[in-house]
Design a protein around this motif. Structure first.
Motif: not given
Length: 360
Positions: A286-294
């Motif tokens: 899961q990527v949010r705003d270019g950062t993998e968060i999960a």
């Protein structure tokens, strides 16, 4: 040892009762077969496709490895096609071609293609095909998509107490699995992507691929759904996708229940390991705003160890009311349990979205 499905008559009734399937094949046969064509029916089962082809003027070799071949033979004789249809009770992989054919015909798809275990037979059928011959289906595409906000009983059961007992240690085990589902179109969180394309009768390419999905709305992620789309003939397609009325349904690859926001990106890798067990493994990030968060990786047939970390119990006002409701139900106090459930619904915060299914 014979290959095939040694299944009861009820299985064949279900196939014949699937009008979406039956009518699509009938339309395809009407478009593909010309009088005098020679047809090979792969895994004829009860013989329906062979009979439809004979009705269009074809001469048919209907091959079936299981005893249901005898029922197919009875249907052929009962409907007056004994001169047009020959039923061979044989393993097509081991059987020598009788004569070249103009068309290979068969329903060898399964819920997600490989589970029907007929690819070896279809590959062997290619030895019968004349140069320039055709196959029905002509192409099979396996598609995948993220789904959300749906109950997944195979996972959800373990997240809540049962008669006062905590079962959450099984939560991680339950995610190393895939299950059969029948979903509405509204369960999709993004447009489906093509994962695998097979043009029979040749051997299929490796069952491995990647897909990227941009999430369109806020949701509780429930997993990756898989289904097929088959091109039976020009202008005739058959799909088992969400919302289609078929006996197949779809497969759901389990994942942790991630909280998704609009604009999130899910990167998915799915592959099947060669072998008799049809083991799949899949990875979702899961990527949010270019950062993998999960991220998570799961695999069928290889459950996690029993000493996996126990998920933390939800905290917050709704969780407290929900715990009180469970306690009241255990004591037989239905009215107070309903009131506590109402309080849980009224006081739930966005941080307690994971409780939605339990409250429901």
């Amino acid at each position: 040892m014979k290959r095939g499905h040694s299944l009861p008559l009820e299985y064949h009734r279900i196939l014949l009762d699937d009008l979406t399937r039956v009518e699509a094949y009938d339309r395809a046969i009407r478009r593909l077969i010309r009088p005098g064509d020679v047809v090979l029916d792969v895994g004829t089962g009860s013989g329906l496709l062979a009979l439809l082809a004979a009705r269009r003027g074809a001469r048919v070799h209907a091959v079936e490895s299981m005893p249901v071949a005898r029922l197919a033979r009875a249907f052929v004789e009962q409907n007056g096609f004994a001169d047009a249809v020959t039923v061979h009770e044989a393993d097509l992989v081991e059987m020598a071609p009788v004569e070249p054919v103009d068309l290979i015909l068969g329903e060898f798809i399964g819920r997600f293609l490989v589970d029907d275990r007929m690819m070896d037979a279809v590959d062997a059928a290619g030895r019968w095909l004349k140069p320039g011959g055709r196959c029905c289906p002509a192409k099979i595409t396996l598609r995948i998509a993220p789904v959300g906000n749906i109950p997944v009983p195979q996972i959800d059961l373990w997240a809540k107490p049962l008669l006062g007992l905590d079962l959450r240690s099984a939560a991680r085990w339950s995610q190393d699995a895939m299950s059969n589902v029948d979903l509405p179109p509204g369960a999709l969180l993004a447009d489906p992507a093509d994962w695998h394309v097979w043009v029979p009768p040749g051997p299929p390419p490796p069952f491995a691929g990647d897909a990227t999905f941009r999430i369109e709305r806020k949701a509780r992620f429930s997993g990756i759904v898989g289904f097929f789309e088959a091109e039976l003939a020009p202008g005739v397609k058959l799909s088992s996708g969400p919302g289609q009325t078929t006996h197949w349904g779809q497969v759901l690859f389990h994942t942790p229940p991630l909280a998704l926001e609009p604009g999130d990106v899910l990167n998915v890798h799915l592959e099947m390991e060669p072998g008799e067990d049809l083991d799949f493994w899949w990875r979702v990030s899961q990527v949010r705003d270019g950062t993998e968060i999960a991220t998570c990786t799961r695999q069928t047939g290889y459950p996690a160890e029993v000493d996996v970390p126990i998920p933390p119990a939800p905290v917050g006002p709704a969780a407290a009311h929900l715990a009180r409701a469970h306690a009241d139900l255990r004591r037989g106090h239905l009215a107070s349990a309903i009131a506590a459930m109402e309080d849980a619904t009224r006081t739930a915060t966005p941080d307690e979205d994971a409780l939605a299914l339990d409250i429901w």
